[in-house]
Design an enzyme around this catalytic site. Structure first.
Site, PDB file in Angstrom:
ATOM      1  N   ARG A 118       0.889  -1.182   0.000  1.00  0.00           N
ATOM      2  CA  ARG A 118       0.000   0.000   0.000  1.00  0.00           C
ATOM      3  C   ARG A 118       0.913   1.214   0.000  1.00  0.00           C
ATOM      4  O   ARG A 118       1.711   1.404   0.913  1.00  0.00           O
ATOM      5  CB  ARG A 118      -0.918  -0.007   1.223  1.00  0.00           C
ATOM      6  CG  ARG A 118      -1.608   1.317   1.433  1.00  0.00           C
ATOM      7  CD  ARG A 118      -2.750   1.263   2.419  1.00  0.00           C
ATOM      8  NE  ARG A 118      -3.904   0.590   1.856  1.00  0.00           N
ATOM      9  CZ  ARG A 118      -5.147   0.711   2.343  1.00  0.00           C
ATOM     10  NH1 ARG A 118      -5.373   1.463   3.400  1.00  0.00           N
ATOM     11  NH2 ARG A 118      -6.145   0.073   1.792  1.00  0.00           N
ATOM     12  N   HIS A 145      -7.340   0.967  -6.498  1.00  0.00           N
ATOM     13  CA  HIS A 145      -7.565   0.120  -5.311  1.00  0.00           C
ATOM     14  C   HIS A 145      -8.296  -1.154  -5.780  1.00  0.00           C
ATOM     15  O   HIS A 145      -9.454  -1.388  -5.453  1.00  0.00           O
ATOM     16  CB  HIS A 145      -8.391   0.881  -4.275  1.00  0.00           C
ATOM     17  CG  HIS A 145      -8.393   0.253  -2.905  1.00  0.00           C
ATOM     18  ND1 HIS A 145      -7.662  -0.870  -2.584  1.00  0.00           N
ATOM     19  CD2 HIS A 145      -9.045   0.610  -1.771  1.00  0.00           C
ATOM     20  CE1 HIS A 145      -7.872  -1.179  -1.320  1.00  0.00           C
ATOM     21  NE2 HIS A 145      -8.697  -0.300  -0.797  1.00  0.00           N
ATOM     22  N   GLN A 148     -10.197  -3.685  -3.445  1.00  0.00           N
ATOM     23  CA  GLN A 148     -11.506  -3.213  -2.994  1.00  0.00           C
ATOM     24  C   GLN A 148     -12.577  -3.570  -4.023  1.00  0.00           C
ATOM     25  O   GLN A 148     -13.679  -4.020  -3.669  1.00  0.00           O
ATOM     26  CB  GLN A 148     -11.462  -1.688  -2.793  1.00  0.00           C
ATOM     27  CG  GLN A 148     -12.779  -1.094  -2.331  1.00  0.00           C
ATOM     28  CD  GLN A 148     -13.149  -1.545  -0.931  1.00  0.00           C
ATOM     29  OE1 GLN A 148     -12.333  -1.475  -0.029  1.00  0.00           O
ATOM     30  NE2 GLN A 148     -14.372  -2.025  -0.750  1.00  0.00           N
ATOM     31  N   ASP A 241     -17.095   7.504  -2.017  1.00  0.00           N
ATOM     32  CA  ASP A 241     -15.820   7.347  -1.304  1.00  0.00           C
ATOM     33  C   ASP A 241     -15.602   8.648  -0.541  1.00  0.00           C
ATOM     34  O   ASP A 241     -16.307   9.646  -0.770  1.00  0.00           O
ATOM     35  CB  ASP A 241     -14.694   7.106  -2.335  1.00  0.00           C
ATOM     36  CG  ASP A 241     -13.342   6.746  -1.711  1.00  0.00           C
ATOM     37  OD1 ASP A 241     -13.281   6.507  -0.483  1.00  0.00           O
ATOM     38  OD2 ASP A 241     -12.335   6.714  -2.459  1.00  0.00           O
ATOM     39  N   CYS A 281     -16.317   1.887   0.558  1.00  0.00           N
ATOM     40  CA  CYS A 281     -15.147   1.065   0.893  1.00  0.00           C
ATOM     41  C   CYS A 281     -14.771   1.145   2.373  1.00  0.00           C
ATOM     42  O   CYS A 281     -14.150   0.235   2.897  1.00  0.00           O
ATOM     43  CB  CYS A 281     -13.964   1.488   0.034  1.00  0.00           C
ATOM     44  SG  CYS A 281     -13.422   3.192   0.324  1.00  0.00           S
ATOM     45  N   ARG A 309     -13.978  -8.415   1.634  1.00  0.00           N
ATOM     46  CA  ARG A 309     -12.553  -8.224   1.328  1.00  0.00           C
ATOM     47  C   ARG A 309     -11.790  -9.519   1.602  1.00  0.00           C
ATOM     48  O   ARG A 309     -10.920  -9.929   0.837  1.00  0.00           O
ATOM     49  CB  ARG A 309     -11.967  -7.085   2.188  1.00  0.00           C
ATOM     50  CG  ARG A 309     -12.506  -5.688   1.917  1.00  0.00           C
ATOM     51  CD  ARG A 309     -12.055  -5.140   0.582  1.00  0.00           C
ATOM     52  NE  ARG A 309     -10.617  -5.114   0.444  1.00  0.00           N
ATOM     53  CZ  ARG A 309      -9.821  -4.119   0.874  1.00  0.00           C
ATOM     54  NH1 ARG A 309     -10.361  -3.057   1.440  1.00  0.00           N
ATOM     55  NH2 ARG A 309      -8.512  -4.161   0.707  1.00  0.00           N
TER      56      ARG A 309
HETATM   57  N1   CP Z   1     -11.306  -0.011   2.326  1.00  0.00           N
HETATM   58  C1   CP Z   1     -10.025  -0.113   2.757  1.00  0.00           C
HETATM   59  O1   CP Z   1      -9.091  -0.338   1.985  1.00  0.00           O
HETATM   60  O2   CP Z   1      -9.872   0.057   4.095  1.00  0.00           O
HETATM   61  P1   CP Z   1      -8.499   0.227   4.879  1.00  0.00           P
HETATM   62  O3   CP Z   1      -7.923   1.582   4.474  1.00  0.00           O
HETATM   63  O4   CP Z   1      -8.883   0.199   6.323  1.00  0.00           O
HETATM   64  O5   CP Z   1      -7.564  -0.874   4.511  1.00  0.00           O
HETATM   65  N1  NVA Z   2      -9.860   6.803  -1.409  1.00  0.00           N
HETATM   66  C1  NVA Z   2      -9.540   6.390  -0.067  1.00  0.00           C
HETATM   67  C2  NVA Z   2      -9.771   4.926   0.091  1.00  0.00           C
HETATM   68  C3  NVA Z   2      -9.446   4.388   1.451  1.00  0.00           C
HETATM   69  C4  NVA Z   2      -9.638   2.898   1.535  1.00  0.00           C
HETATM   70  C5  NVA Z   2      -8.104   6.751   0.251  1.00  0.00           C
HETATM   71  O1  NVA Z   2      -7.244   6.558  -0.596  1.00  0.00           O
HETATM   72  O2  NVA Z   2      -7.848   7.246   1.359  1.00  0.00           O
END
Ligand code: CP
Ligand code: NVA
Length: 323
Positions: A118, A145, A148, A241, A281, A309
């Site tokens: 990540r 992502h 997701q 989102d 998400c 997930r």
């Molecule tokens: N939706 C998602 O990716 O959540 P986290 O940021 O908690 O991993």
């Molecule tokens: N768009 C959000 C998604 C978090 C899971 C971010 O990148 O913070």
């Protein structure tokens, strides 16, 4: 031979999935078989049927941003598959003190069977994948992502019985990583997705064009609008989102102003199909992108979505490690 070429040379067939950097890395057939596998793994887990397909395999997970769902679902998913996952905070790695990503990729390839990362720039996950000789999974970048989206598609399929022809309305930040991957997911599965975003927050043009090309092949339809009402009208699925994603905190005030008319609330949801479902998400900001009465209301499936997930990623890990 370069590392990239070594990796390509180790591919068994052209269609075998090597890395999962964007949703479109999966073809339509692979995506559907992954979703079927996810449903089967979910059934096995619920019925207590052993499914340790990744016994003896390991997953190294690098996090440069916070996470609740991604970390826990990948880690427990790997455990349930009989394998082992390790959490690596990038600040604690030598990577955080300047060791190169390419050296990190080569070292992790000596120890683990797959890497999940990540991070911020999408180019980082691409560089990691180029230098790693093991599969690399995108656990979220600023641009995509895809993990997701796997859970979102599984949830829609469970709730609506199909994906093709489903009318999906996206309201809010059209340039978010979640929106980009969902555009690819809708395109691959033949959904009809209308995305409403304010000026300056439309999807990345390259991502949208690629998704459009996939939609043309699948018979799906992707449309962009400024009107939240247009996206919500008759929607089977409504999705949003956060307005300020991780790494965009300095832009929070201007984003709040731009997105205020794009809140998913009772008035907007009245326009959706009477049996619509609401997806997010998570994490969510109640009172910003969605009101509490919608996300905590009867049409919301956000916690099943979060739960999915686990099952979707187990199917992904099985495909990358065992198939
Ligand atoms: N939706 C998602 O990716 O959540 P986290 O940021 O908690 O991993
Ligand atoms: N768009 C959000 C998604 C978090 C899971 C971010 O990148 O913070």
């Amino acid at each position: 031979m370069t590392d990239l070429k070594q990796k390509a040379a180790s591919m068994v067939t052209q269609s075998e999935l090597r890395d999962f950097l964007t949703l479109a890395d999966l073809g339509t057939a692979q995506l559907h078989s992954l979703l079927d596998e996810a449903a089967d793994l979910k059934r096995k887990q619920k019925q207590g049927i052993a499914h340790e397909y990744a016994r003896g395999k390991s997953l190294a997970m690098i996090f440069e941003k916070s996470s609740t769902r991604t970390r826990i679902s990948f880690e427990l998913g790997m455990t349930q598959l009989g394998g082992h996952a390790i959490f690596l905070n990038s600040k604690d790695l030598q990577l955080g003190r300047g060791e190169s990503l390419s050296d990190t990729a080569r070292v992790l390839s000596e120890y683990a069977d797959t890497i999940m990362i990540r991070t911020f720039a999408h180019a980082t996950v691409e560089e990691l994948a180029a230098y790693a000789s093991i599969p690399v999974i995108n656990g979220l970048t600023d641009l995509h992502h895809p993990a997701q989206t796997l859970a979102d598609l599984l949830t829609i399929k469970e709730k609506k019985g199909k994906l093709k022809g489903i009318k999906l309305g996206w309201v809010g930040d059209g340039s978010s990583n979640v929106a980009h991957s969902l555009l690819e997911g809708a395109a691959l599965t033949g959904m009809n997705m209308t995305l409403a975003a304010p000026e300056g927050y439309e999807p990345d043009q390259a991502v949208f064009s690629r998704a459009q090309a996939l939609a043309d092949e699948s018979g799906g339809k992707l449309s962009l609008t400024r009107s939240p009402e247009e996206a919500a009208a008759g929607a089977d699925v409504l999705v949003t989102d956060v307005w300020t994603s991780m790494g965009q905190e300095a832009e929070k005030a201007e984003r709040m102003d731009a997105f205020r008319p794009y809140q998913v609330n009772r008035e907007l949801c009245r326009l959706a199909d009477r049996d619509y479902i609401f997806l997010h998400c998570l994490p969510a900001h109640r009172g910003e992108e969605v009101t509490g009465e919608i996300i905590d209301g009867p049409h919301s499936v956000v916690f099943e979505e979060a739960g999915n997930r686990l099952h979707a990623q187990k199917a992904l890990l099985k495909m990358l490690l065992c198939d």
